[in-house]
Design a protein around this motif. Structure first.
Motif, mmCIF file in Angstrom:
data_model
loop_
_atom_site.group_PDB
_atom_site.id
_atom_site.type_symbol
_atom_site.label_atom_id
_atom_site.label_comp_id
_atom_site.label_asym_id
_atom_site.label_seq_id
_atom_site.Cartn_x
_atom_site.Cartn_y
_atom_site.Cartn_z
ATOM 1 N N TYR A 142 0.822 -1.213 0.000
ATOM 2 C CA TYR A 142 0.000 0.000 0.000
ATOM 3 C C TYR A 142 0.862 1.272 0.000
ATOM 4 N N ASP A 143 2.144 1.125 0.363
ATOM 5 C CA ASP A 143 2.989 2.302 0.603
ATOM 6 C C ASP A 143 3.169 3.191 -0.614
ATOM 7 N N GLU A 144 3.439 2.554 -1.750
ATOM 8 C CA GLU A 144 3.696 3.307 -2.982
ATOM 9 C C GLU A 144 2.490 4.178 -3.327
ATOM 10 N N ILE A 145 1.292 3.593 -3.219
ATOM 11 C CA ILE A 145 0.072 4.334 -3.555
ATOM 12 C C ILE A 145 -0.203 5.420 -2.510
ATOM 13 N N GLU A 146 0.032 5.090 -1.245
ATOM 14 C CA GLU A 146 -0.204 6.081 -0.198
ATOM 15 C C GLU A 146 0.714 7.289 -0.404
ATOM 16 N N LYS A 147 1.925 7.013 -0.835
ATOM 17 C CA LYS A 147 2.892 8.100 -1.050
ATOM 18 C C LYS A 147 2.579 8.900 -2.310
ATOM 19 N N ASN A 148 2.447 8.197 -3.424
ATOM 20 C CA ASN A 148 2.355 8.889 -4.715
ATOM 21 C C ASN A 148 0.974 8.872 -5.359
ATOM 22 N N GLY A 149 0.078 8.050 -4.848
ATOM 23 C CA GLY A 149 -1.290 8.007 -5.372
ATOM 24 C C GLY A 149 -1.360 7.477 -6.794
ATOM 25 N N PHE A 150 -2.571 7.467 -7.340
ATOM 26 C CA PHE A 150 -2.775 7.098 -8.742
ATOM 27 C C PHE A 150 -2.749 8.374 -9.576
ATOM 28 N N LYS A 151 -2.427 8.244 -10.834
ATOM 29 C CA LYS A 151 -2.379 9.416 -11.721
ATOM 30 C C LYS A 151 -3.774 9.940 -12.037
ATOM 31 N N THR A 152 -4.740 9.017 -12.106
ATOM 32 C CA THR A 152 -6.092 9.423 -12.493
ATOM 33 C C THR A 152 -7.064 9.201 -11.339
ATOM 34 N N THR A 153 -8.178 9.917 -11.412
ATOM 35 C CA THR A 153 -9.264 9.663 -10.481
ATOM 36 C C THR A 153 -10.574 9.914 -11.222
ATOM 37 N N ILE A 154 -11.689 9.618 -10.574
ATOM 38 C CA ILE A 154 -12.967 9.713 -11.281
ATOM 39 C C ILE A 154 -13.899 10.636 -10.513
ATOM 40 N N ILE A 155 -14.421 11.614 -11.250
ATOM 41 C CA ILE A 155 -15.274 12.621 -10.618
ATOM 42 C C ILE A 155 -16.613 12.716 -11.359
ATOM 43 N N GLU A 156 -17.557 13.363 -10.674
ATOM 44 C CA GLU A 156 -18.790 13.722 -11.359
ATOM 45 C C GLU A 156 -18.639 15.160 -11.823
ATOM 46 N N SER A 157 -18.871 15.363 -13.114
ATOM 47 C CA SER A 157 -18.749 16.709 -13.664
ATOM 48 C C SER A 157 -19.959 16.970 -14.554
ATOM 49 N N GLU A 158 -20.725 17.984 -14.242
ATOM 50 C CA GLU A 158 -21.963 18.310 -14.962
ATOM 51 C C GLU A 158 -22.855 17.073 -15.116
ATOM 52 N N GLY A 159 -22.990 16.336 -14.025
ATOM 53 C CA GLY A 159 -23.877 15.169 -14.000
ATOM 54 C C GLY A 159 -23.340 13.942 -14.705
ATOM 55 N N LYS A 160 -22.088 14.017 -15.174
ATOM 56 C CA LYS A 160 -21.509 12.878 -15.893
ATOM 57 C C LYS A 160 -20.279 12.340 -15.162
ATOM 58 N N VAL A 161 -20.031 11.038 -15.399
ATOM 59 C CA VAL A 161 -18.837 10.406 -14.837
ATOM 60 C C VAL A 161 -17.648 10.789 -15.721
ATOM 61 N N LYS A 162 -16.610 11.290 -15.082
ATOM 62 C CA LYS A 162 -15.482 11.763 -15.872
ATOM 63 C C LYS A 162 -14.164 11.287 -15.246
ATOM 64 N N ILE A 163 -13.332 10.675 -16.085
ATOM 65 C CA ILE A 163 -12.001 10.262 -15.615
ATOM 66 C C ILE A 163 -11.052 11.423 -15.874
ATOM 67 N N ILE A 164 -10.372 11.838 -14.845
ATOM 68 C CA ILE A 164 -9.447 12.970 -15.019
ATOM 69 C C ILE A 164 -8.067 12.623 -14.495
ATOM 70 N N LYS A 165 -7.077 13.365 -15.005
ATOM 71 C CA LYS A 165 -5.754 13.295 -14.402
ATOM 72 C C LYS A 165 -5.825 14.145 -13.144
ATOM 73 N N LYS A 166 -5.240 13.651 -12.075
ATOM 74 C CA LYS A 166 -5.341 14.362 -10.801
ATOM 75 C C LYS A 166 -4.800 15.774 -10.891
ATOM 76 N N GLU A 167 -3.770 15.954 -11.692
ATOM 77 C CA GLU A 167 -3.161 17.283 -11.797
ATOM 78 C C GLU A 167 -4.130 18.291 -12.458
ATOM 79 N N ASP A 168 -5.178 17.786 -13.136
ATOM 80 C CA ASP A 168 -6.148 18.687 -13.779
ATOM 81 C C ASP A 168 -7.352 19.006 -12.898
ATOM 82 N N TYR A 169 -7.352 18.460 -11.674
ATOM 83 C CA TYR A 169 -8.522 18.650 -10.793
ATOM 84 C C TYR A 169 -8.715 20.130 -10.470
#
Ligand code: ZN
Length: 186
Positions: free
Chosen positions: A159-186
């Protein structure tokens, strides 16, 4: 060791007998979501259960297969959907199989080589996580996202690597839609 059988409730994902049961609440995950202020205020209000895992324990020896079920509840922190911590395997050469029984969501993955890939899953989806890919699930639906998994018993969790650096992408709701984004674009 002798053969055995267990039963899974296909609606809830709960195994009728499990050797290990873990529960993760918002407070266990506060470093995993982007909006750290939001999660703090949510925890103060109600520290809800985000996911739980039921696991059958077998000898952690070459040849054995471990399996269990994970139940990820629906919800969001800000616009980011509920997720599991995610991990690499300690034994990086081991793969894993995920079988979605109920709900919908994504298997979020990235490799040691820096590739990333998110697979949409719903009831009946089977995903193969090859060796060297970190993986987590995200619930983008409105009901519990229930998966059966099976993995070599020797795989272990890193778990350490992920806890430290996380995943590059995450998934958000944007304008009522499911959207995969790069975390740096949040
Ligand atoms: Zn795994």
């Amino acid at each position: 060791m002798i053969p055995f059988e267990v039963r899974i409730d296909l609606k809830s994902g709960i195994l009728n007998k499990s050797d290990r049961r873990s529960k993760r609440y918002l407070s266990d995950l506060n470093s995993y979501f982007i909006d750290t202020k939001k999660i703090e205020s949510m925890i103060r209000k109600k520290n809800v259960l985000v996911y739980e895992v039921y696991e059958i324990v077998v000898p952690e020896e070459l040849g054995h297969m471990m399996f269990g079920s994970s139940i990820l509840y629906p919800g969001k922190v800000g616009s980011e959907y509920f997720l599991t911590k995610g991990h690499y395997h300690e034994k990086i050469e081991t793969a894993e199989i995920y079988f979605c029984l109920k709900g919908e969501g994504y298997l979020v993955m990235e490799s040691l080589e820096g590739e990333f890939l998110n697979i949409y899953m719903r009831s009946g989806s089977i995903a193969y996580v090859p060796p060297k890919w970190a993986h987590r699930t995200t619930n983008t639906g409105t009901e519990p996202f229930v998966c059966f998994y099976s993995v070599p018993a020797t795989a272990g969790h890193d778990y350490d690597e992920i806890e430290k650096n996380g995943f590059k992408t995450t998934i958000i709701e944007s304008e009522g839609k499911v959207k995969i984004i790069k975390k740096e674009d949040y």
